[in-house]
Scaffold this active site. Sequence first.
Site, PDB file in Angstrom:
ATOM      1  N   SER A   1      -4.109  -0.799  14.742  1.00  0.00           N
ATOM      2  CA  SER A   1      -4.780   0.428  14.925  1.00  0.00           C
ATOM      3  C   SER A   1      -5.054   0.164  16.625  1.00  0.00           C
ATOM      4  O   SER A   1      -5.399  -0.485  16.865  1.00  0.00           O
ATOM      5  CB  SER A   1      -5.806   0.725  14.197  1.00  0.00           C
ATOM      6  OG  SER A   1      -6.602   1.833  14.860  1.00  0.00           O
TER       7      SER A   1
ATOM      8  N   LEU B   1       0.121   7.046   4.737  1.00  0.00           N
ATOM      9  CA  LEU B   1       1.428   6.522   5.354  1.00  0.00           C
ATOM     10  C   LEU B   1       2.394   5.822   4.339  1.00  0.00           C
ATOM     11  O   LEU B   1       3.502   5.783   4.669  1.00  0.00           O
ATOM     12  CB  LEU B   1       0.847   5.828   6.547  1.00  0.00           C
ATOM     13  CG  LEU B   1       0.430   6.914   7.770  1.00  0.00           C
ATOM     14  CD1 LEU B   1      -0.581   6.106   8.481  1.00  0.00           C
ATOM     15  CD2 LEU B   1       1.607   7.545   8.542  1.00  0.00           C
ATOM     16  N   GLY B   2       1.836   5.072   3.585  1.00  0.00           N
ATOM     17  CA  GLY B   2       2.680   4.061   2.867  1.00  0.00           C
ATOM     18  C   GLY B   2       3.722   4.678   1.980  1.00  0.00           C
ATOM     19  O   GLY B   2       4.784   4.678   2.022  1.00  0.00           O
TER      20      GLY B   2
ATOM     21  N   GLY C   1       0.851  -1.103  -0.021  1.00  0.00           N
ATOM     22  CA  GLY C   1      -0.046  -0.016  -0.078  1.00  0.00           C
ATOM     23  C   GLY C   1       0.781   1.350  -0.129  1.00  0.00           C
ATOM     24  O   GLY C   1       0.710   2.156   0.790  1.00  0.00           O
TER      25      GLY C   1
ATOM     26  N   TYR D   1     -13.688  -3.159  10.980  1.00  0.00           N
ATOM     27  CA  TYR D   1     -12.626  -2.605  10.698  1.00  0.00           C
ATOM     28  C   TYR D   1     -11.579  -2.768  12.028  1.00  0.00           C
ATOM     29  O   TYR D   1     -10.526  -3.475  11.979  1.00  0.00           O
ATOM     30  CB  TYR D   1     -12.480  -1.064  10.432  1.00  0.00           C
ATOM     31  CG  TYR D   1     -11.186  -0.386  10.470  1.00  0.00           C
ATOM     32  CD1 TYR D   1     -10.177  -0.451   9.323  1.00  0.00           C
ATOM     33  CD2 TYR D   1     -10.472   0.392  11.366  1.00  0.00           C
ATOM     34  CE1 TYR D   1      -9.247  -0.172   9.437  1.00  0.00           C
ATOM     35  CE2 TYR D   1      -9.525   0.890  11.603  1.00  0.00           C
ATOM     36  CZ  TYR D   1      -8.745   0.706  10.552  1.00  0.00           C
ATOM     37  OH  TYR D   1      -7.305   1.444  10.370  1.00  0.00           O
TER      38      TYR D   1
HETATM   39  N1  LIG Z   1      -4.624   7.298   8.956  1.00  0.00           N
HETATM   40  C1  LIG Z   1      -4.981   7.064  10.324  1.00  0.00           C
HETATM   41  O1  LIG Z   1      -5.501   7.581  11.208  1.00  0.00           O
HETATM   42  C2  LIG Z   1      -4.752   5.464  10.861  1.00  0.00           C
HETATM   43  C3  LIG Z   1      -5.028   5.238  12.197  1.00  0.00           C
HETATM   44  C4  LIG Z   1      -4.571   3.915  12.758  1.00  0.00           C
HETATM   45  C5  LIG Z   1      -4.134   3.026  11.758  1.00  0.00           C
HETATM   46  N2  LIG Z   1      -4.033   3.451  10.578  1.00  0.00           N
HETATM   47  C6  LIG Z   1      -3.273   2.076   9.541  1.00  0.00           C
HETATM   48  O2  LIG Z   1      -2.301   2.801   8.814  1.00  0.00           O
HETATM   49  C7  LIG Z   1      -2.250   2.007   7.579  1.00  0.00           C
HETATM   50  C8  LIG Z   1      -2.232   3.255   6.586  1.00  0.00           C
HETATM   51  O3  LIG Z   1      -3.219   3.931   6.698  1.00  0.00           O
HETATM   52  P1  LIG Z   1      -3.358   5.093   5.770  1.00  0.00           P
HETATM   53  O4  LIG Z   1      -4.480   6.077   6.486  1.00  0.00           O
HETATM   54  O5  LIG Z   1      -2.355   5.704   5.155  1.00  0.00           O
HETATM   55  O6  LIG Z   1      -4.386   4.591   4.459  1.00  0.00           O
HETATM   56  P2  LIG Z   1      -4.789   5.056   3.109  1.00  0.00           P
HETATM   57  O7  LIG Z   1      -4.346   6.558   2.742  1.00  0.00           O
HETATM   58  O8  LIG Z   1      -6.230   4.750   3.009  1.00  0.00           O
HETATM   59  O9  LIG Z   1      -3.944   4.051   2.125  1.00  0.00           O
HETATM   60  C9  LIG Z   1      -4.291   2.936   2.080  1.00  0.00           C
HETATM   61  C10 LIG Z   1      -3.220   2.030   1.308  1.00  0.00           C
HETATM   62  O10 LIG Z   1      -3.784   0.540   0.994  1.00  0.00           O
HETATM   63  C11 LIG Z   1      -3.590   0.409  -0.178  1.00  0.00           C
HETATM   64  N3  LIG Z   1      -4.934  -0.644  -0.395  1.00  0.00           N
HETATM   65  C12 LIG Z   1      -6.279  -0.656  -0.014  1.00  0.00           C
HETATM   66  N4  LIG Z   1      -7.053  -1.688  -0.714  1.00  0.00           N
HETATM   67  C13 LIG Z   1      -6.034  -2.473  -1.109  1.00  0.00           C
HETATM   68  C14 LIG Z   1      -6.031  -3.845  -1.681  1.00  0.00           C
HETATM   69  N5  LIG Z   1      -7.096  -4.333  -1.929  1.00  0.00           N
HETATM   70  N6  LIG Z   1      -4.764  -4.335  -2.171  1.00  0.00           N
HETATM   71  C15 LIG Z   1      -3.669  -3.633  -2.101  1.00  0.00           C
HETATM   72  N7  LIG Z   1      -3.629  -2.361  -1.338  1.00  0.00           N
HETATM   73  C16 LIG Z   1      -4.687  -1.856  -1.004  1.00  0.00           C
HETATM   74  C17 LIG Z   1      -4.331   1.642  -0.975  1.00  0.00           C
HETATM   75  O11 LIG Z   1      -3.914   1.514  -2.341  1.00  0.00           O
HETATM   76  P3  LIG Z   1      -4.831   2.188  -3.406  1.00  0.00           P
HETATM   77  O12 LIG Z   1      -4.288   3.707  -3.692  1.00  0.00           O
HETATM   78  O13 LIG Z   1      -4.954   1.380  -4.531  1.00  0.00           O
HETATM   79  O14 LIG Z   1      -6.419   2.236  -2.868  1.00  0.00           O
HETATM   80  C18 LIG Z   1      -2.997   2.712  -0.328  1.00  0.00           C
HETATM   81  O15 LIG Z   1      -2.023   2.516  -0.800  1.00  0.00           O
HETATM   82  C19 LIG Z   1      -3.524   1.346   7.511  1.00  0.00           C
HETATM   83  O16 LIG Z   1      -3.016  -0.034   7.785  1.00  0.00           O
HETATM   84  C20 LIG Z   1      -4.468   2.101   8.436  1.00  0.00           C
HETATM   85  O17 LIG Z   1      -5.366   0.758   9.134  1.00  0.00           O
HETATM   86  C21 LIG Z   1      -4.382   4.630  10.053  1.00  0.00           C
END
Ligand SMILES: NC(=O)c1ccc[n+]([C@@H]2O[C@H](COP(=O)([O-])OP(=O)(O)OC[C@H]3O[C@@H](n4cnc5c(N)ncnc54)[C@H](OP(=O)(O)O)[C@@H]3O)[C@@H](O)[C@H]2O)c1
Length: 293
Positions: free
Chosen positions: A140, A13-14, A8, A173
Site C-alpha cells: 500500500s 480486490l482478490g 484472499g 498496518y
Molecule cells: N482497498 C484499498 O483501498 C486498499 C488500498 C491499498 C492497499 N490495499 C491492499 O489490497 C489488498 C486487498 O484489499 P481489499 O480492500 O480487497 O481487502 P478486503 O476486501 O478486506 O479482502 C481481504 C481478503 O483477505 C482475506 N483474509 C483476511 N485475513 C485472512 C487470513 N487470516 N488468512 C487468509 N486470508 C485472509 C479475506 O478473507 P475473508 O473473507 O476470509 O476475511 C479477504 O479475501 C490488501 O493487501 C490491502 O492491504 C487495499
Amino acid sequence: MKQVLITGGTRGLGLSTAQELTRRGHAVWLTARSADAGRAAVGAVKAQVPGAIVDWLPLDLDSLDAVRAGAAEALRRVPRLDVLLLNAAALWAEGQADVLTKDGFEKQFGVNHLGHFLYTHALLPLLKKSAPARVVVVSSQLHLSGRGATKGIPATLDLARVREAAGDHTERYRSSKLANVLFTYALDRRLAPSGVRAGCMCPGFVPETGVSHARGFKKFLFGTVLKAMPFATTLKTATGHFADVCVDVPLDELGGKFFVAGKPVRSSEVSYDEAQQEALWARSLSWCGLTDG
Ligand SMILES: NC(=O)c1ccc[n+]([C@@H]2O[C@H](COP(=O)([O-])OP(=O)(O)OC[C@H]3O[C@@H](n4cnc5c(N)ncnc54)[C@H](OP(=O)(O)O)[C@@H]3O)[C@@H](O)[C@H]2O)c1
C-alpha cells in the site's frame, strides 16, 4: 492462458481480480479460509464469467501450521503456477481483542507479511519449475505516508516489536505494508536468476471494498461519501491495474519494482535499504523454522 493463484479471493480486490483474469481467459485458484467461503467465491466468479476456469484452495494466514497445510494442498493440486498474487490482508479495528495471530505475532504483520512469506517459500519449487513466473505482492502507498499526524511520514518496521500489538493499529498496518515491499525486493534479488521475478503494487484507495463488511454509517461512508472523493479509485479501475500487473507487465519491468495504479513509482527510501530487507528476511526464516536455499 496463465495459471494464477490469488490469496484472499473471497471478496474485495482478490475476488474482482479473479473475475477479471478469468474473463481474460486465464485459470485462477483463489484461496479462502473456509469451504463455504471458497465455494461462494468460485460461484461468484462463475456467475459473472460463465465457463471460467476457477477453483479454490484453503489458506488461513493467521496460523503458520495452517499456512503449511494450505501450501501442501496447493502443491498437491496445482500443476503449474505462472503468477502468485499475495493479496490477502488483515486490517484490524482499534480495540479489537484478537490482535495477535495464533503464533503470537501482531495480526497485521503476521497475516500480511509472515504468513505470505511462509506460503511463498513453500511454493517456490513450483514457481521455479513453472518459470518464467512471477510473485506479485500487494502493498500500500500508505507505507510512504500516513494520514493525520503521520502525513508525509514514511512507515517504519521495528522487528523487536512484531510480537506486540503496541501503538496505533493504522501504524501497524503501515509497518506490515512496508514489510511487504522489503520482502518483495529481497525475494526478487534471490529469484531473478531462476526466471521468477517479484514486484509489488498498491491499488490506490478503493473504498468500495470496505462496503461488504462495514455496517451503518461506515457502510454509507465507504459506499457513498469516500467513493465519490477525487482521491478514490473505483474497484473496476483498480482491478484492471491488478490484472495488468499480474499478466501483462513484462517480467523484467516488474522485478524489484513498486506499482501504484498500474505504473512503477518509487517506494519509500527505507524500503530500498538492503540491510533492512535482509534483517526482515533472516528473522522471517527463523520465525517460520526455515533456512535459505
Ligand atoms: N482497498 C484499498 O483501498 C486498499 C488500498 C491499498 C492497499 N490495499 C491492499 O489490497 C489488498 C486487498 O484489499 P481489499 O480492500 O480487497 O481487502 P478486503 O476486501 O478486506 O479482502 C481481504 C481478503 O483477505 C482475506 N483474509 C483476511 N485475513 C485472512 C487470513 N487470516 N488468512 C487468509 N486470508 C485472509 C479475506 O478473507 P475473508 O473473507 O476470509 O476475511 C479477504 O479475501 C490488501 O493487501 C490491502 O492491504 C487495499
